[in-house]
Design a protein around this motif. Structure first.
Motif, short mmCIF file in Angstrom:
data_model
loop_
_atom_site.label_atom_id
_atom_site.label_comp_id
_atom_site.label_asym_id
_atom_site.label_seq_id
_atom_site.Cartn_x
_atom_site.Cartn_y
_atom_site.Cartn_z
N ILE A 40 0.83 -1.20 0.00
CA ILE A 40 0.00 0.00 0.00
C ILE A 40 0.87 1.25 0.00
O ILE A 40 0.60 2.21 -0.74
N GLN A 41 1.92 1.25 0.80
CA GLN A 41 2.82 2.40 0.85
C GLN A 41 3.50 2.62 -0.50
O GLN A 41 3.67 3.76 -0.94
N LYS A 42 3.89 1.54 -1.16
CA LYS A 42 4.53 1.65 -2.47
C LYS A 42 3.59 2.27 -3.49
O LYS A 42 3.98 3.13 -4.28
N VAL A 43 2.33 1.85 -3.47
CA VAL A 43 1.34 2.40 -4.40
C VAL A 43 1.10 3.87 -4.08
O VAL A 43 1.01 4.70 -4.99
N LYS A 44 1.00 4.22 -2.81
CA LYS A 44 0.75 5.62 -2.44
C LYS A 44 1.89 6.52 -2.89
O LYS A 44 1.66 7.67 -3.24
N GLN A 45 3.11 6.02 -2.88
CA GLN A 45 4.25 6.83 -3.29
C GLN A 45 4.24 7.07 -4.80
O GLN A 45 4.66 8.12 -5.26
N SER A 46 3.78 6.09 -5.56
CA SER A 46 3.79 6.24 -7.01
C SER A 46 2.49 6.81 -7.56
O SER A 46 2.42 7.18 -8.72
N GLN A 47 1.48 6.90 -6.73
CA GLN A 47 0.17 7.37 -7.18
C GLN A 47 0.12 8.89 -7.24
O GLN A 47 0.61 9.57 -6.35
N GLN A 48 -0.45 9.40 -8.29
CA GLN A 48 -0.62 10.83 -8.47
C GLN A 48 -2.10 11.18 -8.29
O GLN A 48 -2.96 10.33 -8.50
N PRO A 49 -2.40 12.40 -7.90
CA PRO A 49 -3.81 12.77 -7.69
C PRO A 49 -4.69 12.53 -8.91
O PRO A 49 -5.86 12.22 -8.79
N TRP A 50 -4.13 12.64 -10.10
CA TRP A 50 -4.94 12.47 -11.30
C TRP A 50 -5.06 11.01 -11.73
O TRP A 50 -5.69 10.71 -12.73
N ASP A 51 -4.47 10.08 -10.97
CA ASP A 51 -4.57 8.67 -11.31
C ASP A 51 -5.94 8.08 -10.98
O ASP A 51 -6.32 7.06 -11.54
N ILE A 52 -6.67 8.70 -10.08
CA ILE A 52 -7.95 8.16 -9.65
C ILE A 52 -9.08 9.08 -10.10
O ILE A 52 -9.07 10.26 -9.80
N LEU A 53 -10.02 8.51 -10.81
CA LEU A 53 -11.19 9.27 -11.26
C LEU A 53 -12.44 8.55 -10.78
O LEU A 53 -12.47 7.32 -10.68
N THR A 54 -13.46 9.32 -10.52
CA THR A 54 -14.76 8.70 -10.24
C THR A 54 -15.32 8.19 -11.56
O THR A 54 -14.83 8.55 -12.64
N HIS A 55 -16.35 7.40 -11.49
CA HIS A 55 -16.96 6.86 -12.71
C HIS A 55 -17.45 8.02 -13.60
O HIS A 55 -17.22 8.04 -14.82
N GLU A 56 -18.10 8.99 -12.97
CA GLU A 56 -18.63 10.13 -13.73
C GLU A 56 -17.51 10.93 -14.38
O GLU A 56 -17.62 11.37 -15.54
N GLU A 57 -16.41 11.15 -13.67
CA GLU A 57 -15.29 11.90 -14.24
C GLU A 57 -14.67 11.14 -15.42
O GLU A 57 -14.33 11.77 -16.43
N ALA A 58 -14.55 9.83 -15.29
CA ALA A 58 -13.98 9.05 -16.38
C ALA A 58 -14.87 9.09 -17.61
O ALA A 58 -14.38 9.27 -18.73
N VAL A 59 -16.20 8.98 -17.43
CA VAL A 59 -17.12 9.04 -18.57
C VAL A 59 -17.07 10.41 -19.20
O VAL A 59 -17.01 10.55 -20.43
N ARG A 60 -17.07 11.46 -18.38
CA ARG A 60 -16.98 12.82 -18.89
C ARG A 60 -15.70 13.03 -19.70
O ARG A 60 -15.70 13.63 -20.77
N LEU A 61 -14.59 12.51 -19.19
CA LEU A 61 -13.31 12.65 -19.87
C LEU A 61 -13.31 11.90 -21.19
O LEU A 61 -12.82 12.39 -22.20
N LEU A 62 -13.91 10.71 -21.22
CA LEU A 62 -13.97 9.93 -22.45
C LEU A 62 -14.87 10.60 -23.49
O LEU A 62 -14.59 10.57 -24.69
N MET A 63 -15.94 11.21 -23.05
CA MET A 63 -16.86 11.90 -23.95
C MET A 63 -16.23 13.16 -24.53
O MET A 63 -16.55 13.58 -25.64
N PHE A 64 -15.31 13.74 -23.78
CA PHE A 64 -14.67 14.98 -24.24
C PHE A 64 -13.75 14.72 -25.40
O PHE A 64 -13.64 15.54 -26.29
N PHE A 65 -13.11 13.55 -25.42
CA PHE A 65 -12.16 13.24 -26.49
C PHE A 65 -12.91 12.58 -27.57
O PHE A 65 -13.08 12.03 -28.34
#
Length: 65
Positions: A40-65
């Motif tokens: 868990i600590q290893k993942v937290k160190q490599s994880q960036q704030p933009w790595d995690i999206l909610t379902h709605e954010e991911a759909v919105r992002l996919l629709m934008f492109f």
């Protein structure tokens, strides 16, 4: 390190089978918890704030492109 190893063996030899099984169950759980915590600590160190999206954010992002 060898002195510690000898002391551990001496301690183990003094324990009864029931006590040894109880200690093993506790140590086994701690061992797996330790490795899970490290993962868990290893993942937290490599994880960036933009790595995690909610379902709605991911759909919105996919629709934008």
């Amino acid at each position: 390190m060898n002195l510690l190893r000898l002391r551990m063996h001496h301690l183990i030899e003094q324990l009864g089978d029931d006590d040894l099984q109880d200690i093993w169950n506790v140590l086994e759980g701690l061992y797996y918890d330790f490795h899970m915590l490290k993962a868990i600590q290893k993942v937290k160190q490599s994880q960036q704030p933009w790595d995690i999206l909610t379902h709605e954010e991911a759909v919105r992002l996919l629709m934008f492109f």
